[in-house]
Design a protein around this motif. Sequence first.
Motif, PDB file in Angstrom:
ATOM      1  N   ALA A  13       3.474  49.695 -22.465  1.00 41.38           N
ATOM      2  CA  ALA A  13       2.615  48.400 -20.804  1.00 41.38           C
ATOM      3  C   ALA A  13       2.124  46.637 -21.127  1.00 41.38           C
ATOM      4  CB  ALA A  13       1.443  49.070 -21.545  1.00 41.38           C
ATOM      5  N   VAL A  18       1.452  46.867 -17.715  1.00 41.98           N
ATOM      6  CA  VAL A  18       0.300  47.391 -16.723  1.00 41.98           C
ATOM      7  C   VAL A  18      -0.942  46.958 -16.458  1.00 41.98           C
ATOM      8  CG1 VAL A  18       0.228  50.237 -17.094  1.00 41.98           C
ATOM      9  CG2 VAL A  18       2.396  49.152 -17.760  1.00 41.98           C
ATOM     10  N   ARG A  19      -1.545  47.578 -15.489  1.00 41.61           N
ATOM     11  CA  ARG A  19      -2.960  46.583 -14.765  1.00 41.61           C
ATOM     12  C   ARG A  19      -3.060  48.413 -15.090  1.00 41.61           C
ATOM     13  NH1 ARG A  19      -1.410  44.007 -17.986  1.00 41.61           N
ATOM     14  NH2 ARG A  19      -1.032  41.099 -17.405  1.00 41.61           N
ATOM     15  N   PHE A  20      -4.684  48.782 -15.459  1.00 36.61           N
ATOM     16  CA  PHE A  20      -5.231  49.531 -14.769  1.00 36.61           C
ATOM     17  C   PHE A  20      -6.067  49.728 -14.203  1.00 36.61           C
ATOM     18  CE2 PHE A  20      -3.934  49.613 -19.070  1.00 36.61           C
ATOM     19  CZ  PHE A  20      -3.442  50.804 -19.111  1.00 36.61           C
ATOM     20  N   GLN A  25      -7.785  45.092 -11.478  1.00 34.15           N
ATOM     21  CA  GLN A  25      -7.269  45.461 -11.993  1.00 34.15           C
ATOM     22  C   GLN A  25      -7.664  44.483 -13.614  1.00 34.15           C
ATOM     23  OE1 GLN A  25      -4.356  47.481 -11.432  1.00 34.15           O
ATOM     24  NE2 GLN A  25      -5.392  47.727  -9.651  1.00 34.15           N
ATOM     25  N   SER A  27      -5.800  44.595 -18.330  1.00 27.96           N
ATOM     26  CA  SER A  27      -4.865  44.418 -18.932  1.00 27.96           C
ATOM     27  C   SER A  27      -5.828  45.862 -20.020  1.00 27.96           C
ATOM     28  CB  SER A  27      -4.493  43.696 -19.274  1.00 27.96           C
ATOM     29  OG  SER A  27      -5.583  42.750 -20.519  1.00 27.96           O
ATOM     30  N   VAL A  28      -4.308  46.756 -20.882  1.00 29.08           N
ATOM     31  CA  VAL A  28      -4.803  47.190 -21.807  1.00 29.08           C
ATOM     32  C   VAL A  28      -5.977  46.146 -23.090  1.00 29.08           C
ATOM     33  CG1 VAL A  28      -3.561  47.933 -23.785  1.00 29.08           C
ATOM     34  CG2 VAL A  28      -1.698  47.784 -22.194  1.00 29.08           C
ATOM     35  N   LEU A  46      -7.051  57.004 -12.943  1.00 34.28           N
ATOM     36  CA  LEU A  46      -5.487  57.326 -13.272  1.00 34.28           C
ATOM     37  C   LEU A  46      -5.323  59.008 -12.801  1.00 34.28           C
ATOM     38  CD1 LEU A  46      -5.012  55.839 -15.993  1.00 34.28           C
ATOM     39  CD2 LEU A  46      -4.380  54.707 -13.669  1.00 34.28           C
ATOM     40  N   ALA A  68       4.192  55.486 -15.228  1.00 33.17           N
ATOM     41  CA  ALA A  68       3.730  54.253 -15.658  1.00 33.17           C
ATOM     42  C   ALA A  68       2.166  55.026 -16.105  1.00 33.17           C
ATOM     43  CB  ALA A  68       3.888  53.115 -14.586  1.00 33.17           C
ATOM     44  N   LEU A  69       2.600  55.869 -14.555  1.00 37.79           N
ATOM     45  CA  LEU A  69       1.179  57.019 -14.809  1.00 37.79           C
ATOM     46  C   LEU A  69       0.890  57.094 -16.200  1.00 37.79           C
ATOM     47  CD1 LEU A  69       0.193  57.616 -11.129  1.00 37.79           C
ATOM     48  CD2 LEU A  69      -0.872  56.385 -12.468  1.00 37.79           C
ATOM     49  N   GLN A  72      -0.311  54.973 -18.906  1.00 37.05           N
ATOM     50  CA  GLN A  72      -1.456  54.759 -18.661  1.00 37.05           C
ATOM     51  C   GLN A  72      -2.688  55.826 -18.857  1.00 37.05           C
ATOM     52  OE1 GLN A  72      -0.954  54.169 -14.423  1.00 37.05           O
ATOM     53  NE2 GLN A  72      -1.808  51.510 -15.010  1.00 37.05           N
TER      54      GLN A  72
END
Length: 130
Positions: A13, A18-20, A25, A27-28, A46, A68-69, A72
């Motif tokens: 991530a 990787v962004r959520f 958006q 970050s972790v 998600l 990636a999903l 996440q």
Amino acid sequence: MEEKIMENMFEYATRNKVRFPFKGQISVEDLWDLRADNLDTVFKTLNRQVKQSEEESLLVTKTAEDTALDVQIAIVKYIFDIKMQEANARLLDKERKAQKQKIMAILANKQEQELQNKSVDELQKMLEEI
């Protein structure tokens, strides 16, 4: 390869930035600041994306987006579980402290009663020893 990625999900991530989806958006690191209900919102978003990608694809092979999903979702679940464990530990600690306070109050009351039940002679003797 997939198993290796899941073992190192936080490394994956951060290396892949990787962004959520949450109010834009995030970050972790930002996930740790969210409440449980907000983490659940991210998880649901998600999950919708996973279902959408499964419905639209005829291919069985995993794409980079699928990976990636998966990462996440695993990260959100992990952080949610840790936050729930911490909340339960705080609640248990609070209950223990309340029980300890209650026992200490009862003990003090019993000691007071014991002192009041002593005879005059015993009390005078105690005073002389002080």
